[in-house]
Design an enzyme around this catalytic site. Structure first.
Site, PDB file in Angstrom:
ATOM      1  N   HIS A 148      -3.416   3.051  -5.740  1.00 61.02           N
ATOM      2  CA  HIS A 148      -3.830   1.753  -5.205  1.00 61.02           C
ATOM      3  C   HIS A 148      -4.016   0.730  -6.320  1.00 61.02           C
ATOM      4  CE1 HIS A 148      -5.031  -0.547  -1.703  1.00 61.02           C
ATOM      5  NE2 HIS A 148      -6.013  -1.078  -2.394  1.00 61.02           N
TER       6      HIS A 148
ATOM      7  N   HIS B  59      -3.800 -10.239   2.778  1.00 58.81           N
ATOM      8  CA  HIS B  59      -5.239 -10.262   3.041  1.00 58.81           C
ATOM      9  C   HIS B  59      -5.550 -11.260   4.157  1.00 58.81           C
ATOM     10  CE1 HIS B  59      -6.213  -8.754  -1.285  1.00 58.81           C
ATOM     11  NE2 HIS B  59      -5.924  -7.768  -0.465  1.00 58.81           N
TER      12      HIS B  59
ATOM     13  N   LYS C 200      -2.758  -2.400   7.514  1.00 53.50           N
ATOM     14  CA  LYS C 200      -4.164  -2.040   7.649  1.00 53.50           C
ATOM     15  C   LYS C 200      -4.845  -2.866   8.738  1.00 53.50           C
ATOM     16  CE  LYS C 200      -8.309  -1.415   4.798  1.00 53.50           C
ATOM     17  NZ  LYS C 200      -8.887  -1.592   3.431  1.00 53.50           N
TER      18      LYS C 200
ATOM     19  N   TYR D 134      -9.970 -11.152  -7.627  1.00 54.28           N
ATOM     20  CA  TYR D 134      -9.073 -11.431  -8.752  1.00 54.28           C
ATOM     21  C   TYR D 134      -9.345 -12.792  -9.393  1.00 54.28           C
ATOM     22  CZ  TYR D 134      -6.620  -7.750  -6.228  1.00 54.28           C
ATOM     23  OH  TYR D 134      -6.306  -6.599  -5.567  1.00 54.28           O
TER      24      TYR D 134
ATOM     25  N   ARG E  40       0.851  -1.186   0.000  1.00 57.80           N
ATOM     26  CA  ARG E  40       0.000   0.000   0.000  1.00 57.80           C
ATOM     27  C   ARG E  40       0.894   1.246   0.000  1.00 57.80           C
ATOM     28  NH1 ARG E  40      -2.339  -3.674   3.563  1.00 57.80           N
ATOM     29  NH2 ARG E  40      -4.444  -4.362   2.957  1.00 57.80           N
TER      30      ARG E  40
ATOM     31  N   ARG F 284      -1.351  -1.868  -6.750  1.00 59.29           N
ATOM     32  CA  ARG F 284      -1.486  -3.080  -5.934  1.00 59.29           C
ATOM     33  C   ARG F 284      -2.346  -4.108  -6.662  1.00 59.29           C
ATOM     34  NH1 ARG F 284      -1.246  -4.844  -0.502  1.00 59.29           N
ATOM     35  NH2 ARG F 284      -3.172  -5.735   0.352  1.00 59.29           N
TER      36      ARG F 284
END
Length: 386
Positions: free
Chosen positions: A328, A354, A265, A363, A240, A331
């Site tokens: 972003h 994640h 995050k 994805y 990020r 990414r």
């Protein structure tokens, strides 16, 4: 700062001059009372006063809803509270408990600031959306239709579903805290009755190889000498933006070829494998950086981490012919490069950090495209039509 006797007729005609963010119109009859007219058309009655040797401001209410006489009454009550050594924000606590404005500014924000890294986002939502719509309402008086009207009003002004949902989430959490803290007048959570709006979060923006080449050419030509290595690092690691801008040399493990990101995050540290390209990039930066520098990507002007790179980035993306590309999206492009190279979604999940595979599943359609290409190979070797 115009000074004149305020009247309902006058207030109805007030406007903010072009080029100004706001303009204050002071009342001659009530010292400290003024109308703050914003560039976006909003108006609020406020009072200015001193307490504890500091200048302070208290919002009395929406100038489009209150009359001047009502504003003067509220100002008089609030200033009496100040003289008595009290808090004017608590001057008119109704039987239904504190107002939305009082609760969120005096209780909610101090609480979330103690642990939440993104409290600034909450403060923006409260200031721009919650207080103008519901600030004067008592916490205990709010019912679901009141919140539904706020949602409908925001939709009519074409706010994005994500923005509206953030308001709903903030209201739900605020009332959850109010119940936990046994706030006067609050007996339920009216925001729980409303569902979030559906959001279209499907990611469509990925860099093609040609666009990647054009973008890298543009960032290398940037007047910001650090833009090119920052963008390259994002493309090579899928990190990020803030993770890269805050990266430190002490978090690079050269032997194990890992980059430790202490603040993510999710709030947990994670380790990002460094490719040979990323390692070469870091070695070149290390050779040219000052020995005592802690930050990898130093702003040459300040000697500190970059606060923002938007303007140099905006110039580069336009020159590359991708004006809508967000940082972003680099990414997302990193993820698409992996999937198109045949890597599994599990690998993508681990590399992006994640916590939930459902986040990575956005994805999945890229993987299905590769599967279709694969079956075409089989069809080429097994002709079934003579």
């Amino acid at each position: 700062m115009p000074v004149q006797k305020l009247s309902d007729t006058l207030v109805a005609t007030l406007a903010c001059p072009p080029g100004r963010a706001h303009l204050e119109y002071c009342d001659t009859l009530m010292r400290g009372l003024y109308v703050d007219v914003l560039a976006n058309g909003r108006m609020a009655f406020r009072i200015r006063y001193r307490q504890g040797g500091r200048k302070r401001v208290h919002t009395l209410g929406d100038a489009r809803l209150l009359t001047v006489a009502e504003a003067r009454d509220r100002a008089r009550t609030a200033l009496r509270k100040v003289i008595a050594g009290g808090d004017p924000k608590a001057a008119d606590q109704p039987i239904d408990g504190p107002t939305i404005e009082h609760f969120y500014t005096q209780h909610y924000l101090p609480y979330v600031k103690s642990y939440k890294r993104s409290w600034g986002t909450d403060e923006t939502i409260i200031r721009n959306h919650l207080l103008p719509a519901l600030g004067e309402r008592a916490m205990g008086s709010l019912i679901p239709p009141d919140i539904a009207r706020v949602v409908e009003s925001m939709r009519s002004r074409n706010y994005a579903s994500g923005t509206i949902n953030r308001v709903l989430v903030l209201l739900r959490y605020g009332y959850t805290l109010a119940l936990r803290w046994r706030t006067d007048g609050v007996e339920g959570n009216p925001a729980k009755e409303l569902k979030n709006l559906k959001e279209n979060n499907k990611i469509e923006r990925y860099l093609s190889p040609q666009q990647t080449t054009r973008l890298l050419t543009a960032v290398h030509a940037s007047q910001n000498s650090m833009l090119a290595p920052i963008i390259a690092m994002l493309l090579l690691t899928g990190a990020r933006k803030r993770e890269a801008l805050d990266a430190r040399w002490q978090d690079v493990d050269w032997r194990q070829k890992l980059w430790r990101i202490p603040k993510t995050k999710s709030g947990k540290a994670r380790h990002v494998p460094l490719s040979s390209g990323a390692l070469d990039l870091l070695r070149k930066l290390r050779e040219t950086s000052d020995p005592g520098t802690e930050t990898i990507f130093v702003n040459p002007r300040t000697g500190q981490p970059f606060v923002s790179i938007f303007y140099s980035w905006d110039t580069a993306r336009k020159q590359a012919g991708v004006p809508a590309l967000r940082i972003h999206d680099l990414r997302h492009s990193f993820a698409s490069f992996l999937v198109n190279a045949g890597r599994s979604l599990y690998e993508v999940q681990e590399l992006l950090g994640h916590a939930d595979i459902r986040t990575t599943s956005r994805y999945a359609h890229l993987s299905r495209e590769r599967l279709r290409e694969a079956v075409e190979v089989v069809a080429g070797h097994c002709p079934v039509v003579p």
